[in-house]
Design an enzyme around this catalytic site. Structure first.
Site, PDB file in Angstrom:
ATOM      1  N   GLY A 152       0.601  -4.976   0.899  1.00  0.00           N
ATOM      2  CA  GLY A 152      -0.585  -5.100   0.040  1.00  0.00           C
ATOM      3  C   GLY A 152      -0.314  -5.849  -1.268  1.00  0.00           C
TER       4      GLY A 152
ATOM      5  CD  GLU B 229       1.808  -5.145   5.703  1.00  0.00           C
ATOM      6  OE1 GLU B 229       2.617  -6.058   5.991  1.00  0.00           O
ATOM      7  OE2 GLU B 229       1.026  -5.213   4.741  1.00  0.00           O
TER       8      GLU B 229
ATOM      9  CB  ALA C 252      -0.884  -0.017   1.238  1.00  0.00           C
TER      10      ALA C 252
ATOM     11  CD  GLU D 144      -2.189  -7.295   3.026  1.00  0.00           C
ATOM     12  OE1 GLU D 144      -1.870  -6.174   2.578  1.00  0.00           O
ATOM     13  OE2 GLU D 144      -2.738  -7.448   4.129  1.00  0.00           O
TER      14      GLU D 144
HETATM   15  N1  CAA Z   1       4.528   3.228  -0.895  1.00  0.00           N
HETATM   16  C1  CAA Z   1       4.872   4.383  -1.514  1.00  0.00           C
HETATM   17  N2  CAA Z   1       5.981   4.502  -2.270  1.00  0.00           N
HETATM   18  C2  CAA Z   1       6.758   3.429  -2.401  1.00  0.00           C
HETATM   19  C3  CAA Z   1       6.456   2.194  -1.787  1.00  0.00           C
HETATM   20  C4  CAA Z   1       5.273   2.125  -1.011  1.00  0.00           C
HETATM   21  N3  CAA Z   1       4.875   0.977  -0.430  1.00  0.00           N
HETATM   22  N4  CAA Z   1       7.428   1.311  -2.091  1.00  0.00           N
HETATM   23  C5  CAA Z   1       8.300   1.975  -2.879  1.00  0.00           C
HETATM   24  N5  CAA Z   1       7.902   3.232  -3.062  1.00  0.00           N
HETATM   25  C6  CAA Z   1       8.567   4.286  -3.845  1.00  0.00           C
HETATM   26  C7  CAA Z   1       9.762   4.854  -3.107  1.00  0.00           C
HETATM   27  O1  CAA Z   1       9.350   5.838  -2.171  1.00  0.00           O
HETATM   28  C8  CAA Z   1      10.557   5.417  -4.245  1.00  0.00           C
HETATM   29  O2  CAA Z   1       9.973   6.630  -4.659  1.00  0.00           O
HETATM   30  P1  CAA Z   1      10.882   7.958  -4.804  1.00  0.00           P
HETATM   31  O3  CAA Z   1      11.862   7.627  -5.881  1.00  0.00           O
HETATM   32  O4  CAA Z   1       9.890   9.013  -5.181  1.00  0.00           O
HETATM   33  O5  CAA Z   1      11.524   8.182  -3.489  1.00  0.00           O
HETATM   34  C9  CAA Z   1      10.318   4.416  -5.362  1.00  0.00           C
HETATM   35  O6  CAA Z   1       9.122   3.718  -5.013  1.00  0.00           O
HETATM   36  C10 CAA Z   1      11.430   3.381  -5.479  1.00  0.00           C
HETATM   37  O7  CAA Z   1      11.609   2.761  -4.227  1.00  0.00           O
HETATM   38  P2  CAA Z   1      13.013   2.695  -3.462  1.00  0.00           P
HETATM   39  O8  CAA Z   1      13.897   3.847  -3.864  1.00  0.00           O
HETATM   40  O9  CAA Z   1      12.761   2.524  -2.020  1.00  0.00           O
HETATM   41  O10 CAA Z   1      13.618   1.368  -4.117  1.00  0.00           O
HETATM   42  P3  CAA Z   1      14.626   0.334  -3.444  1.00  0.00           P
HETATM   43  O11 CAA Z   1      15.047  -0.596  -4.507  1.00  0.00           O
HETATM   44  O12 CAA Z   1      15.699   1.062  -2.693  1.00  0.00           O
HETATM   45  O13 CAA Z   1      13.762  -0.463  -2.360  1.00  0.00           O
HETATM   46  C11 CAA Z   1      11.842  -1.663  -1.570  1.00  0.00           C
HETATM   47  C12 CAA Z   1      12.713  -1.264  -2.778  1.00  0.00           C
HETATM   48  C13 CAA Z   1      12.687  -2.584  -0.633  1.00  0.00           C
HETATM   49  C14 CAA Z   1      10.638  -2.405  -2.084  1.00  0.00           C
HETATM   50  C15 CAA Z   1      11.452  -0.387  -0.784  1.00  0.00           C
HETATM   51  O14 CAA Z   1      10.894   0.545  -1.717  1.00  0.00           O
HETATM   52  C16 CAA Z   1      10.437  -0.620   0.280  1.00  0.00           C
HETATM   53  O15 CAA Z   1      10.786  -1.109   1.346  1.00  0.00           O
HETATM   54  N6  CAA Z   1       9.155  -0.261   0.039  1.00  0.00           N
HETATM   55  C17 CAA Z   1       8.117  -0.344   1.015  1.00  0.00           C
HETATM   56  C18 CAA Z   1       7.694  -1.786   1.245  1.00  0.00           C
HETATM   57  C19 CAA Z   1       6.628  -1.848   2.334  1.00  0.00           C
HETATM   58  O16 CAA Z   1       6.861  -1.551   3.482  1.00  0.00           O
HETATM   59  N7  CAA Z   1       5.407  -2.302   1.958  1.00  0.00           N
HETATM   60  C20 CAA Z   1       4.280  -2.420   2.862  1.00  0.00           C
HETATM   61  C21 CAA Z   1       3.444  -1.181   2.779  1.00  0.00           C
HETATM   62  S1  CAA Z   1       2.230  -1.128   4.042  1.00  0.00           S
HETATM   63  C22 CAA Z   1       0.956  -2.054   3.469  1.00  0.00           C
HETATM   64  O17 CAA Z   1       1.022  -2.647   2.413  1.00  0.00           O
HETATM   65  C23 CAA Z   1      -0.218  -2.069   4.358  1.00  0.00           C
HETATM   66  C24 CAA Z   1      -1.311  -2.985   3.987  1.00  0.00           C
HETATM   67  O18 CAA Z   1      -1.256  -4.192   4.192  1.00  0.00           O
HETATM   68  C25 CAA Z   1      -2.522  -2.478   3.448  1.00  0.00           C
END
Ligand code: CAA
Length: 260
Positions: free
Chosen positions: A111, A134, A66, A114
Site C-alpha cells: 500500500g 503481497e 497496509a 500504491e
Molecule cells: N503492517 C503492520 N505492521 C508492520 C508492517 C505492516 N505492513 N510493516 C512493518 N510493521 C511493523 C512490524 O510488525 C514491527 O512492529 P513490532 O515492533 O510491533 O513487531 C515494526 O513495524 C518494525 O518492523 P520490522 O521489525 O519488521 O522492521 P524490519 O526492519 O526488520 O523490516 C520491513 C522492515 C522489511 C519493511 C518489514 O517490516 C516488512 O516486511 N513489512 C511488511 C511489508 C509488506 O509486506 N507490505 C505489504 C502489506 S500488504 C498490502 O499493502 C496490501 C495492499 O496492497 C492493500
C-alpha cells in the site's frame, strides 16, 4: 485543518504543503485510522489554493504497506470495505487539483508503493526500498498496485514485480523508471522541496490545467486528448497569469503570478 493522530499536515507559507504519515513504530503501515485521516486531510487540501503537495513518512519508512496485523483479523467482507477505503484514498490523492510529489524516504511496500503511485512524481532517497510483496502474504495488491504500476513503468516490469513480490533498491527503481531521481539521504527533503519550489514558481493556473489535461488525456484516444489540450490552451487566454507571464517575458522582468 483538524489535528490528526497518525498523519500531520504542514501547510507552509509558500503554497507548498507537506503531508507526513506519523506512525513510525509500525513503519507507517496503513490501518483504517490512517486511511480515514488521510481521506479527511485530502478533502481539506483539495479545497485549498496550493501549488504542490509533498507526501512523505516519518522515520525510516515511507509506508511499509497496509497493516498486516489488522488485515489478519478481517473477514472477506471487511477486506472488501478496507480495499474500497484504500482505493478511495488513492483516488482522492490522484484527483487533487495540484501536483503531488511522493518523497519516498525509506520502505514503500504494498500500500505504500500504491500511495506513491497515486502521486504525480516519485523521488527516492538512496535508502528507499520499494515493491509489491503481497503475493508473499497470499493476497494481491489491493489499493491499485496491479493497475497503476503497469501504467507507470510498463507491464513487463510491473508483472515481474507483482509476480515475484521482489523488494528492489533505489538504483533499480531508477533504472526501471519507477523513480524519477534518487537523492542522497542527508539532503533528500531539500532536493524534493527544490522540485516543488520550481513547480510553484510557474503559472499556477497553467500548471493545474496542464496536469488536468495530461491526467485526463492519458485515458482518452489521442484525437480527443489533443482536442482537450487545445481547448485548455485557448482557455488560459483570459487569465491574468497569461497576460502577466507574457508581459514579463517581453519586458525582460521577473514574473509575478497571482494564480488567477
Ligand atoms: N503492517 C503492520 N505492521 C508492520 C508492517 C505492516 N505492513 N510493516 C512493518 N510493521 C511493523 C512490524 O510488525 C514491527 O512492529 P513490532 O515492533 O510491533 O513487531 C515494526 O513495524 C518494525 O518492523 P520490522 O521489525 O519488521 O522492521 P524490519 O526492519 O526488520 O523490516 C520491513 C522492515 C522489511 C519493511 C518489514 O517490516 C516488512 O516486511 N513489512 C511488511 C511489508 C509488506 O509486506 N507490505 C505489504 C502489506 S500488504 C498490502 O499493502 C496490501 C495492499 O496492497 C492493500
Amino acid at each position: 485543518m483538524t489535528d490528526f493522530e497518525t498523519i500531520s499536515v504542514d501547510l507552509g507559507s509558500d503554497g507548498l504543503a507537506t503531508l507526513t504519515i506519523t506512525r513510525p513504530k509500525a513503519l507507517n503501515a496503513l490501518n483504517e485510522q490512517v486511511l480515514t485521516e488521510l481521506s479527511q486531510a485530502l478533502e481539506d487540501l483539495a479545497a485549498r489554493d496550493l501549488r504542490a503537495l509533498i507526501v512523505t513518512g516519518e522515520g525510516r519508512a515511507f509506508i511499509a504497506g497496509a497493516d498486516i496485523k489488522a488485515m489478519m483479523e478481517m473477514s472477506a467482507d471487511e477486506a472488501l470495505t478496507f480495499g474500497h477505503l484504500g482505493h478511495s484514498v488513492m483516488n482522492a490523492l490522484q484527483g487533487l487539483p495540484f501536483p503531488t510529489i511522493a518523497a519516498v524516504n525509506g520502505f514503500a511496500l504494498g500500500g505504500g508503493l500504491e500511495l506513491a503511485l497515486s502521486c504525480d512524481l516519485i523521488y527516492l532517497s538512496e535508502k528507499a526500498k520499494v515493491g509489491l510483496p503481497e503475493v508473499g502474504l497470499g493476497i494481491i495488491p489491493g489499493f491499485g498496485g496491479t493497475q497503476r504500476l503497469g501504467r507507470r513503468i510498463g507491464w513487463h516490469h510491473a508483472r515481474r514485480l507483482v509476480f515475484t513480490g521482489a523488494t528492489i533498491d533505489a538504483a533499480e527503481a531508477l533504472r526501471i523508471g519507477l523513480a524519477l531521481e534518487v537523492f542522497p539521504a542527508d539532503e533528500f527533503m531539500d532536493k524534493v522541496r527544490d522540485v516543488a519550489t520550481a513547480i510553484a514558481s510557474q503559472g499556477p493556473v497553467a500548471v493545474r490545467r496542464a496536469r488536468e489535461v495530461m491526467a485526463r488525456g492519458a485515458e482518452l484516444p489521442l484525437e480527443d486528448a489533443n482536442r482537450a489540450e487545445v481547448e485548455a490552451f485557448a482557455g488560459l487566454w483570459d487569465t491574468a497569469d497569461r497576460a502577466e507571464g507574457m508581459a514579463a517575458f517581453v519586458d525582460r522582468r521577473d514574473v509575478d503570478f497571482q494564480g488567477a
